[in-house]
Design an enzyme around this catalytic site. Structure first.
Site, PDB file in Angstrom:
ATOM      1  CB  SER A 198      -0.072  -3.440   8.946  1.00 63.30           C
ATOM      2  OG  SER A 198       1.160  -3.868   9.366  1.00 63.30           O
TER       3      SER A 198
ATOM      4  CG  HIS B 281      -3.361  -3.293   6.139  1.00 62.16           C
ATOM      5  ND1 HIS B 281      -4.031  -2.702   7.196  1.00 62.16           N
ATOM      6  CD2 HIS B 281      -2.632  -4.316   6.671  1.00 62.16           C
ATOM      7  CE1 HIS B 281      -3.702  -3.333   8.313  1.00 62.16           C
ATOM      8  NE2 HIS B 281      -2.864  -4.320   8.014  1.00 62.16           N
TER       9      HIS B 281
ATOM     10  CD  GLU C 217      -7.140  -0.494   7.243  1.00 61.51           C
ATOM     11  OE1 GLU C 217      -7.753   0.245   8.043  1.00 61.51           O
ATOM     12  OE2 GLU C 217      -5.928  -0.768   7.368  1.00 61.51           O
TER      13      GLU C 217
ATOM     14  CG  ASN D  18      -3.318  -1.905  12.493  1.00 63.00           C
ATOM     15  OD1 ASN D  18      -4.130  -2.635  13.054  1.00 63.00           O
ATOM     16  ND2 ASN D  18      -2.423  -2.354  11.630  1.00 63.00           N
TER      17      ASN D  18
END
Ligand code: T1G
Length: 667
Positions: free
Chosen positions: A408, A429, A441, A479
């Site tokens: 991630s 991801h 992702e 993130n």
């Protein structure tokens, strides 16, 4: 210019055909063609009945959304539908694919509707922040009743042809390949039948209990949205004894109000943004894809199990590998439990669970991955462990296999460099729970081959995900932006705000939860070094005390047995300790400052991600936050929202707090 509408005579039946790829949207030329064809059929004495059908993959999939916000072109859709209904000869809608929105309303304006067995019919306008604006809120309850009309227009999900027939919306279901012939025969059969059944002349029986129950049952789902309430009001208007004309006038007024609002603009933006996200700049849409018939997953933990379910549910066999038997049994057990939970909720049938579980091969034998077309590594976040795994995959897997990491935030290029085939390495991801969250992702490494990227993007659609291409940067798109928010939230705590205040700003904004509620759900101990003697910030102080969040019934909040959160005096004390320890001057923090420092900074980070080319387009960032982090749909995502707030306002808010502002935000 040839009209997208043509007419064909089949004896005394006039067939009106729309041919407007890709989805027969009811654009101006289509409406003009339809109006002319109906007039032709009405005027021609040789015509006893008419059939409306569409070429291509679907019946009309609604108004042309691209025309919204542009000057209206006559005839309007309501007037076309009124002309169809007013015809003095029967008009039959022959439906295949999806009759949606204005397409459903065209069908409701027809006197009869027949459908192919696989067809669906629906009014998804509420998903665009709108409501059926061409008489749908008035005709639907008159035919199908208030209850079903509420469900269809309030939630926006289509119903099957069978359910529509049972509700009286469809007169006959026919075979997929005989639709036109059956429609012509049906039209001929009823050609002389009078009076013609016109929905506008029917009455809808009031059902206040159904309305009240619908409002109550969906209060949480509709929170913050304008369109559902307006839609419900229209359905009530259709069943309160008002005339059809009064109902339609009310509907139009409500429709125009929503159309002019920011929410619909945001939701229409997202409609196209999600479709745009699937496109990869610089790669031809028809590039040859690698076949994916067998997938390998390394790690049967929460992520590995959820990831596997996506493929099993799509009918793709999965080999899942673990190191220990108990971990493997636990992982496959959770997969079955999750499926059985879906059966309990009526979302799956038991045989579907068995079919999916039948495609799963659990093993401790890593070499079982040799023949996989795609291998997804889903082990804990440690670069050395991942590089060791990819090194083994490099020697084991067949040539042409795609090697993907579910990291991630780690560097996908560094992982790829641990193989001799970096062109076959990509990041995938997934978001937890991976079998539920729609976002994927897809991390494009420096050497990731075009066909690898295109294959994974197409595969995402197959497994029901919304995929977005992200570049290699710490935390990728989502993130990386989230870190800005969390960092500022932690600082705001020290400076005088409380977890409750900060979280409330986010939930009032429409987020499902704020930074501290999210930390308690995900686990305050995530990423913690596990040394209770080394405490360098508030979060570590909580972790050291075993306040790991909901799972320990204590985190930034205290939790009772029902996981209900209450502010924690112990946390307030810890925060005070750290304010003193860091000698941070205390002051009153306004909600606006929280917005500027936790949301504007995310927008700013989004702009930097774009400037660095780590995202293809601003709308992709919106798709990431809507599908991965619960950003409120009716604001369109962080980048669209910022454009509605005004970049100059965002820039001023950032500068006020001394943040370096991305150049692109100044433009
Ligand atoms: N208008 C314009 N373009 C549309 C469109 C529409 N209604 N529907 C699809 N497209 C484009 C889409 O952008 C894409 O373009 C291509 O078609 C294929 O779509 C008065 C106010 C029909 C189930 O909300 O749900 O009627 O990216 O990739 O997965 O009351 O499209 O290729 O350039 O989605 O097979 C109500 C919207 C409108 C239905 C097919 N109707 N469409 O799904 O293909 S409001 C809707 C869909 C209205 C009236 C009101 C889906 C689909 P491109 P796709 P798909």
């Amino acid at each position: 210019m040839t009209s997208p509408i043509r007419t064909e005579r089949h004896g005394d039946v006039l067939v009106i055909v729309s041919n407007t790829p890709p989805v027969n949207a009811l654009s101006a030329t289509v409406r003009q063609g339809l109006a002319a064809a109906i007039a032709e059929g009405v005027a021609d004495p040789g015509v006893a009945a008419m059939v409306i059908r569409c070429d291509g993959r679907t019946f009309f999939a609604g108004a042309d959304i691209k025309e919204f916000g542009t000057p209206p072109v006559e005839p309007s859709l309501p007037s076309v539908i009124d002309a169809i209904e007013a015809a003095d000869k029967p008009v039959v809608a022959a439906i295949h694919g999806t009759a949606l929105g204005g397409g459903c309303e065209v069908a409701l304006g027809c006197h009869y509707r027949i459908a192919a067995s696989s067809a669906k019919i629906g009014t998804p306008e509420v998903k665009l922040g709108l409501l059926p604006g061409a008489g749908g809120t008035q005709r639907l309850p008159r035919i199908a009743g208030v209850k079903l009309a509420l469900e269809m227009t309030g939630k926006g999900d289509p119903i099957t042809a069978a359910r529509a027939r049972d509700a009286g919306l469809i007169d006959m279901i026919v075979g997929q390949d005989s639709l036109e012939a059956d429609a012509i025969a049906f039209a001929r059969d009823i050609a002389a039948k009078r009076p013609l059944p016109r929905a506008s002349q029917k009455t809808a029986t009031a059902d206040p209990d159904a309305v009240a129950a619908f409002r109550k049952d969906n209060a949480r789902r509709f929170r913050g949205f304008d369109a559902p309430a307006a839609t419900i009001a229209c359905i009530e208007k259709a069943s309160d004894g008002s005339s059809f004309a009064e109902g339609v006038a009310f509907e139009r007024q409500q429709f125009l109000k929503l159309m002019g609002g920011t929410q619909s603009a945001a939701q229409r933006h997202l409609f196209f943004a999600e479709r745009q996200a699937a496109k990869i700049d610089g790669i031809a849409p028809n590039i040859a894809l690698r076949p994916i018939r067998h997938v390998g997953v390394i790690g049967a933990g929460t992520m590995g199990g959820g990831i596997s379910m996506n493929f099993l549910s799509a009918g793709i066999p999965v080999t899942i590998v673990e190191m220990q038997q108990d971990a493997l049994d636990r992982g496959t057990g959770v997969i079955r439990k999750n499926y059985e939970a879906s059966v309990a909720k009526g979302r799956l049938k038991p045989d579907q669970v068995e079919a999916a579980m039948h495609l799963l091969t659990p093993t401790l034998d890593f070499s079982a991955l040799a023949d996989c077309d795609l291998v997804i590594e889903a082990v804990y976040e440690n670069m050395d462990v991942k590089k060791e795994i990819f090194g083994r995959l490099d020697t084991l897997c067949k040539s042409g296999a795609i090697l993907a990491s579910n990291t991630s935030y780690l560097d996908v290029d560094e992982i790829a460099a641990s193989t001799g085939r970096p062109q076959d390495v990509v990041g995938m991801h997934f978001f937890s729970p991976a079998n539920v969250m729609k976002l994927l992702e897809v991390v494009r490494g420096e050497k990731t081959a075009d066909d690898v990227l295109a294959t994974v993007m197409a595969l995402a659609k197959t497994i029901g995900k919304v995929a977005v291409v992200a570049g290699v940067t710490f935390g990728f798109i989502g993130n990386r932006m989230l870190r800005q928010r969390q960092t500022e939230a932690a600082k705001l705590l020290l400076e005088g705000a409380s977890p409750e205040q900060i979280d409330k700003v986010h939930t009032d904004f429409g987020m499902p939860m704020g930074p501290f509620q999210m930390a308690d759900l995900a686990g305050v101990d995530i990423g913690w070094h596990r040394d209770p003697t080394r405490i360098e910030n508030i979060r570590e102080a909580l972790a050291a005390e075993g306040r790991w969040g909901q799972k320990t019934k204590a985190g930034f909040y205290d939790y009772d047995d029902t996981r209900k959160a209450t502010p924690s005096p112990r946390v307030a004390a810890i925060i005070d300790e750290w304010r003193a320890k860091t000698a941070t001057p205390q002051r009153t923090i306004t909600d606006q400052e929280i917005v500027e420092r936790t949301l504007y900074t995310m927008v700013n980070e989004g702009a930097l991600i774009l400037e660095e080319g780590k995202a293809q387009r601003a709308s992709d960032i919106d798709v990431v936050w809507i599908n991965g982090y619960g950003w409120p749909v009716y604001t369109g995502g962080p980048m669209f929202w910022a454009s509605m707030v005004g970049h100059s306002t965002v820039v001023a808010g950032l500068e006020k707090h001394g943040f370096a502002v991305a150049n692109s935000l100044r433009k």
